[in-house]
Motif scaffolding. Structure first.
Motif, short mmCIF file in Angstrom:
data_model
loop_
_atom_site.label_atom_id
_atom_site.label_comp_id
_atom_site.label_asym_id
_atom_site.label_seq_id
_atom_site.Cartn_x
_atom_site.Cartn_y
_atom_site.Cartn_z
N ARG A 1 -26.84 41.24 46.14
CA ARG A 1 -27.83 40.16 46.10
C ARG A 1 -28.08 39.59 47.49
NH1 ARG A 1 -28.30 40.72 41.39
NH2 ARG A 1 -29.44 42.42 42.30
N ILE B 1 -35.39 43.83 48.17
CA ILE B 1 -36.27 44.92 47.74
C ILE B 1 -37.69 44.40 47.50
CG2 ILE B 1 -35.40 44.68 45.37
CD1 ILE B 1 -35.91 47.74 45.04
N ASP C 1 -43.57 30.64 46.81
CA ASP C 1 -43.04 31.98 46.60
C ASP C 1 -41.99 32.34 47.64
OD1 ASP C 1 -43.22 34.43 44.99
OD2 ASP C 1 -43.68 35.32 46.93
N PHE D 1 -38.76 30.67 46.79
CA PHE D 1 -38.09 31.01 45.53
C PHE D 1 -36.66 31.53 45.73
CE2 PHE D 1 -37.07 33.98 42.08
CZ PHE D 1 -37.17 33.13 41.00
N GLU E 1 -34.29 28.82 46.93
CA GLU E 1 -33.83 27.94 45.84
C GLU E 1 -32.66 28.58 45.11
OE1 GLU E 1 -37.76 25.56 44.37
OE2 GLU E 1 -37.62 27.63 43.74
N ASN E 2 -32.79 29.90 44.89
CA ASN E 2 -31.71 30.60 44.19
C ASN E 2 -30.44 30.67 45.03
OD1 ASN E 2 -33.47 31.06 42.07
ND2 ASN E 2 -34.18 32.99 42.96
N GLN F 1 -29.48 28.40 46.82
CA GLN F 1 -29.03 27.01 46.91
C GLN F 1 -29.03 26.46 48.33
OE1 GLN F 1 -25.59 26.18 44.43
NE2 GLN F 1 -26.00 28.04 43.28
N ILE F 2 -30.07 26.82 49.08
CA ILE F 2 -30.28 26.22 50.39
C ILE F 2 -30.73 24.78 50.16
CG2 ILE F 2 -31.66 26.38 52.53
CD1 ILE F 2 -30.12 28.92 52.21
N PRO F 3 -30.15 23.81 50.87
CA PRO F 3 -30.56 22.41 50.65
C PRO F 3 -32.06 22.21 50.89
CG PRO F 3 -28.61 22.52 52.04
CD PRO F 3 -29.07 23.93 51.84
N MET G 1 -35.17 23.90 53.78
CA MET G 1 -36.04 24.99 53.34
C MET G 1 -37.33 25.10 54.13
SD MET G 1 -35.95 25.39 49.29
CE MET G 1 -34.48 25.01 48.39
N GLU G 2 -37.96 23.96 54.39
CA GLU G 2 -39.29 24.00 55.00
C GLU G 2 -39.33 24.80 56.31
OE1 GLU G 2 -41.85 23.27 53.45
OE2 GLU G 2 -43.41 23.30 54.98
N VAL H 1 -39.17 28.49 55.45
CA VAL H 1 -40.43 28.95 54.86
C VAL H 1 -41.47 29.15 55.96
CG1 VAL H 1 -42.37 28.24 53.39
CG2 VAL H 1 -40.03 27.90 52.60
N ALA I 1 -44.52 38.74 49.85
CA ALA I 1 -43.33 39.29 49.18
C ALA I 1 -42.28 39.65 50.23
CB ALA I 1 -43.71 40.51 48.36
N MET J 1 -34.40 35.50 52.86
CA MET J 1 -33.04 35.49 52.34
C MET J 1 -32.07 36.19 53.29
SD MET J 1 -33.86 36.20 48.35
CE MET J 1 -32.21 35.75 47.79
N ARG K 1 -34.39 38.63 43.87
CA ARG K 1 -34.36 37.49 44.78
C ARG K 1 -33.35 36.44 44.34
NH1 ARG K 1 -39.80 35.31 46.79
NH2 ARG K 1 -41.13 36.73 45.66
N GLY K 2 -32.42 36.87 43.54
CA GLY K 2 -31.26 36.03 43.26
C GLY K 2 -31.42 35.04 42.12
N ARG L 1 -29.77 25.83 40.96
CA ARG L 1 -30.73 26.15 42.02
C ARG L 1 -31.06 24.85 42.73
NH1 ARG L 1 -35.97 27.78 40.18
NH2 ARG L 1 -36.07 29.24 41.90
N THR L 2 -31.34 24.97 44.03
CA THR L 2 -31.86 23.79 44.71
C THR L 2 -33.37 23.81 44.54
OG1 THR L 2 -31.83 25.09 46.73
CG2 THR L 2 -30.03 23.54 46.40
N TYR M 1 -37.25 23.34 46.18
CA TYR M 1 -38.11 23.28 47.36
C TYR M 1 -39.00 22.05 47.28
CZ TYR M 1 -41.89 24.60 50.55
OH TYR M 1 -42.82 24.61 51.54
#
Ligand code: ATP
Ligand code: MG
Lengths: 271, 282
Positions: free
Chosen positions: A77, A82, A99, A102, A105-106, A108-110, A114-115, A118, A147, A154, B237-238, B245-246, B248
């Motif tokens: 993971r 992919i 997107d 996404f 979030e999985n 678990q980045i605070p 994130m911004e 991204v 994509a 990640m 993508r996990g 989950r956190t 966004y």
């Protein structure tokens, strides 16, 4: 140090199969390599990709190692990303920014961190001006770039592209391919495994593996692999236009020396 | 395919667009309840409705929704209204008096129509129209994504009774995400089938059924293969529904949201009191 190593991977989709879909495959991919995986429809390329990426969790036989350590689910993971074929079916968020976020979030980045991530990856793939766009207003090539950004965000070490350019128009195709080459330049450690039907694309990679009926039948640098024109033809595979032309010229008695690019050949012929 | 405008977000930057989805959702529900209440006498009711209509119309203007858009939505309602009207004419015979009259008779066919039947139908119509207006305001000022986030937040307490709220929210947002894709697909399949001679416009009932099957089957098949692809993309993508989950996007509650919600609540309380005490204006 070898990065990814497959040993005797065998996989059956169901028990009644006499021949496995993936038939005792072993190979290793070095860090920073750009490997193309080619083969006719149904030869098992996508299946192999899913096994490596952990989407088919347990092959019936064989072990995958990453950096000489048996790979675990969570490693797959974390280290392997992919990108699939259909741009619409892998666009998960409502907008470009959602997107790309996404996977974060999985992971678990605070939220506060994130911004910038991204933004960084949207910029890297040239989609930073489309952050609030919805997929329906983007072209196929743009969606594939998103994509790719989502996967890159990640921070994987290996990226598998399963025919990621197959549904794109020539322009979209070029965009993705040149993006991949740029990514490799910027991050020489990034390993790319690209499944493709496009031999021109495969010719530009550092190594080509040919799969047939779940088995590896060729594995070499592109020039060597594509020199087996007859054999590839029997498998229903083409060879790059440049090599075709070169072979044709040689058979006509025109000596082209050891030119290895279409542009050089053009120059040579014009002289 | 363009007549599916309910649920279409419109790109404006108005006060209503900026409000928090949670406040908007709750306010809309409260307003719908207000619209469905009955407030004592005929005239009181009419006055309250007139007042609600004006209020909702002002909100529509703020949200840049034209009456035309609303009427477009109402198109679907007309048939229903006619049926309700006919049923009401034959069943409602209350002696509700308007200007001293209870009923009138259509001369030729000797049908006695009670005013109460007309009024009741009118109420139903107004209520439906106002409800549609309210949902139009909500959906055109709130991004589907924010709507989902708002709903998820509001449904949070359900987690205590083991309702998988986050999974439901993910399902809703994926559905919203794929609606345009599937509409495109429908269009494509219709064109492809039309070019093979399937007639979607005319034909007898049997042919219509055949045409619909020619649309539905490929649509289901492609949706299934899409969902498999999507599931792979999400896992890759996990995504794991059982894992934390956190987020966004985080919803932010502003002073304006408090003010808006208080106004709606105050109005509601006022009307509630008026109703409970059977307060009659006229
Ligand atoms: N989910 C599945 N269940 C059963 N059999 C499958 C499944 N997916 C693929 N197969 C079969 O396994 C074989 C290999 O399929 P795979 O998708 O890996 O081929 P591929 O090389 O990626 O082909 P293509 O070039 O068409 O993408 C095919 O014969 C296919 O029919
Ligand atoms: Mg495949």
């Amino acid at each position: 140090m070898s990065n990814l190593r497959l040993e005797h991977i065998t996989f059956y989709y169901d028990n009644e199969q006499d021949v496995p879909t993936i038939n005792d495959i072993s190979f290793s991919v070095e860090e920073g390599e750009y490997v193309s995986l080619i083969g006719k429809n149904g030869s098992g390329k996508s299946t192999l990709a899913k096994i490596i990426a952990g989407l088919i969790p347990e092959p019936d036989d064989g072990i995958i190692y990453l950096d000489d350590q048996e790979i675990t689910e969570s490693m797959k993971r974390e280290k392997i990303g992919i990108v699939f074929q259909n741009p619409d079916n892998q666009f998960i968020g409502a907008t470009v920014r959602d997107d790309i976020a996404f996977g974060l979030e999985n992971k678990q980045i605070p939220t506060s961190e994130m911004e910038p991530i991204v933004l960084k990856y949207a910029t890297l793939v040239g989609m930073n001006e489309f952050l609030d766009k919805e997929p329906s207003s983007l072209s196929g090539g743009q969606k594939q770039r998103v994509a790719l950004a989502g996967v890159l965000a990640m921070a994987p070490e290996i990226i598998i592209l399963d025919e990621s350019t197959a549904m794109l128009d020539p322009k979209g195709k070029r965009e993705i391919i040149s993006l991949i080459h740029r990514l490799r330049k910027e991050n020489p450690k990034l390993t790319i495994i690209s499944i493709t039907h496009d031999v021109e694309e495969a010719y530009l990679s550092s190594r080509v593996i040919v799969l047939n009926d779940g088995k590896i039948i060729m594995d070499d640098i592109p020039e060597k692999v594509f020199s087996n024109e007859k054999e590839l033809e029997n498998l229903g595979l083409d060879i790059p236009f440049f090599l075709k032309l070169k072979n044709e010229l040689i058979s006509l008695g025109i000596d082209v020396g050891n030119i290895s690019k279409l542009e050089d050949l053009e120059d040579y012929l014009c002289r | 395919m363009n007549n599916i405008s309910l649920g279409r977000y419109s790109q404006y930057d108005t006060l209503l667009h900026r409000m928090d989805p949670r406040g908007k959702i709750v306010s809309m529900i409260i307003c719908m309840v207000m619209v469905f209440f009955s407030y004592g006498s005929l005239w009181t009711n009419l006055i309250v409705y007139a007042f609600l209509m004006v209020g909702i119309y002002i909100l529509m203007r703020i949200a840049h929704i034209s009456l035309k858009q609303l009427f477009k939505q109402l198109k679907v309602v007309w048939m229903m209204m006619i049926i309700i009207l006919i049923i009401n004419i034959f069943t409602i015979k209350d002696d509700l008096s308007i200007f001293g009259y209870v009923s009138f008779t259509i001369p030729g066919i000797n049908l006695t129509i009670y005013y109460s039947a007309l009024i009741t139908t009118f109420y139903v119509f107004v209520r439906l129209a106002l409800m549609l207006a309210l949902s139009l305001i909500l959906t055109s000022t709130t991004k589907p994504m924010d709507l989902t986030y708002g709903l998820e937040w509001l449904m949070h307490p359900l987690k205590w009774i083991k309702v998988p709220v986050h999974i439901i929210a993910m399902m809703i947002s994926l559905t919203l995400r794929f609606i345009p894709t599937l509409l495109d697909e429908t269009d494509r399949i219709m064109k492809a089938q039309a070019s093979r001679g399937v007639d979607f416009q005319e034909g007898k009932f049997k042919e219509k059924v055949r045409a619909i099957i020619a649309l539905i089957i490929p649509l289901i098949a492609s949706s299934l293969s899409r969902s498999v692809d999507l599931a792979y993309a999400m896992i890759a993508r996990g995504y794991d529904p059982d894992k934390k989950r956190t987020r966004y996007r985080v919803l932010k509650w502003h002073v304006r949201d408090s003010i808006g919600s208080i106004v709606v609540l105050a109005l509601f309380t006022l009307l509630l009191i008026a109703m409970i005490f059977n307060f009659t204006i006229i």
